[in-house]
Enzyme design. Structure first.
Site, short mmCIF file in Angstrom:
data_model
loop_
_atom_site.label_atom_id
_atom_site.label_comp_id
_atom_site.label_asym_id
_atom_site.label_seq_id
_atom_site.Cartn_x
_atom_site.Cartn_y
_atom_site.Cartn_z
N THR A 44 69.00 167.45 -40.15
CA THR A 44 69.20 168.86 -39.79
C THR A 44 67.87 169.57 -39.62
OG1 THR A 44 71.25 168.88 -41.08
CG2 THR A 44 70.31 171.01 -40.49
N TYR A 107 82.24 170.71 -36.31
CA TYR A 107 82.99 171.50 -35.33
C TYR A 107 84.42 171.02 -35.13
CZ TYR A 107 84.39 174.16 -31.25
OH TYR A 107 85.09 174.98 -30.41
N TYR A 133 76.64 162.42 -45.79
CA TYR A 133 75.97 163.72 -45.86
C TYR A 133 77.03 164.80 -45.77
CZ TYR A 133 72.75 167.49 -44.33
OH TYR A 133 72.04 168.67 -44.20
N ARG A 138 77.41 174.11 -42.97
CA ARG A 138 76.92 173.96 -41.60
C ARG A 138 77.92 173.25 -40.70
NH1 ARG A 138 70.62 174.59 -41.25
NH2 ARG A 138 71.13 174.56 -39.04
N LYS A 161 74.29 162.38 -49.74
CA LYS A 161 73.53 163.62 -49.87
C LYS A 161 74.56 164.72 -50.02
CE LYS A 161 70.54 166.83 -47.34
NZ LYS A 161 69.84 167.12 -46.05
N ILE A 203 66.90 165.36 -51.21
CA ILE A 203 66.49 165.41 -49.80
C ILE A 203 66.14 166.86 -49.55
CG2 ILE A 203 67.19 165.11 -47.41
CD1 ILE A 203 68.86 162.74 -48.26
#
Length: 291
Positions: A44, A107, A133, A138, A161, A203
């Site tokens: 990202t 999305y 992840y 987000r 993560k 991370i």
């Protein structure tokens, strides 16, 4: 292999937003010198959403070649299309990456079964260790702990993560996955607490600015030195907060530019740091001793 301070590396760009290979080379060397334990290329923070496939693959390849096996390289290879994620993961494997970081499909909001099948398919298609992840703020989709526990049984899926900052969830994952499954924070402000619960690292966005301090922070927390780790985290908290005054990686790229490590390119729809935030971020950099 995947443990400690793992920088979510920014992708350097020129003012006209071309990839800046010279700055990328210098940045990688600086992180290795500063004690960063591993690198995430094109996550990202690396603006994966605005690099085309050719650029995405090139950046991962160049980072692997520059590192030369000195520390692990984790390639960001997630996509909201399973076929595209497989293609990026295979390319990362071919380039010599040590592992991949695969974000939940964004999305299109798959079901929990869809998340399971997506990551299971990637793991079976490409023989490269895969880190899940989860960053629902987000992506718009939350991989629930029960889905993670199912995926932890899949060969090649080696960890997660977890970027929710939820310590109840972190404890659940740490206590119910095997010793070979790593649980890594994706939230700088709460990473210390996750590691003190038995997590394996961070991370980190903040590590773009203070890699040596984040490496020390992670080691203290992993070693269970709670008082020292929390005290250092308190010192770094203004910087953690400054890195998110606008959407990541806007503040991080501005900060690293102010330190003279990269140029100022950032691709639309991301924009340069708003002027109103220049002084607060600069003050955090000064407070951290990097300006």
């Amino acid at each position: 292999m995947i443990r400690g301070s793992i920088v979510a590396l920014v992708t350097p760009m020129t003012p006209d937003n071309a990839l800046d290979w010279d700055s990328l080379e210098r940045l990688v060397e600086w992180h290795i010198e500063q004690g960063t334990n591993a690198l995430v290329a094109v996550g990202t923070t690396g603006e994966s959403a605005t690099l085309d496939f050719k650029e995405h693959k090139q950046v991962i390849k160049r980072v692997v070649e520059q590192v030369k096996g000195r520390i692990p390289v984790i390639a960001g290879t997630g996509a909201n299309s399973t076929a595209e994620a497989v293609e990026l993961t295979q390319s990362a494997k071919d380039s010599g990456a040590d592992a991949c970081l695969s974000v939940t499909p964004y999305y299109n909001k798959p079901t929990q079964e869809g998340l399971f099948l997506h990551h299971d398919y990637i793991a079976k298609a490409v023989a490269l260790p895969q880190l899940l992840y989860n960053v629902p703020g987000r992506t718009g989709v939350d991989m629930l702990p029960e889905t993670v526990l199912r995926l932890a049984q899949v060969p090649n899926i080696v960890g997660i993560k977890e970027a929710t900052g939820d310590m109840v969830r972190a404890r659940t994952l740490i206590e119910n996955t095997g010793k070979d499954f790593v649980v890594i924070s994706g939230d700088d402000a709460t990473a210390v607490e996750l590691m003190l619960l038995g997590g394996d690292g961070d991370i980190s966005v903040t590590a773009n600015v203070v890699p040596k301090a984040i490496a020390r922070l992670c080691q203290l927390a992993i070693d269970g030195k709670a008082d020292d780790a929390r005290a250092l985290n308190d010192e770094l908290m203004p910087l953690h907060k400054a890195m998110f005054v606008e959407s990541n990686p806007i503040p991080a790229k501005w900060a690293v530019q102010q330190m003279g490590l990269i140029q100022g390119g950032i691709r639309l729809p991301m924009t340069p740091l708003s002027e109103q935030f220049h002084e607060p971020v600069r003050a955090a950099l000064v407070n951290a001793g990097v300006l």
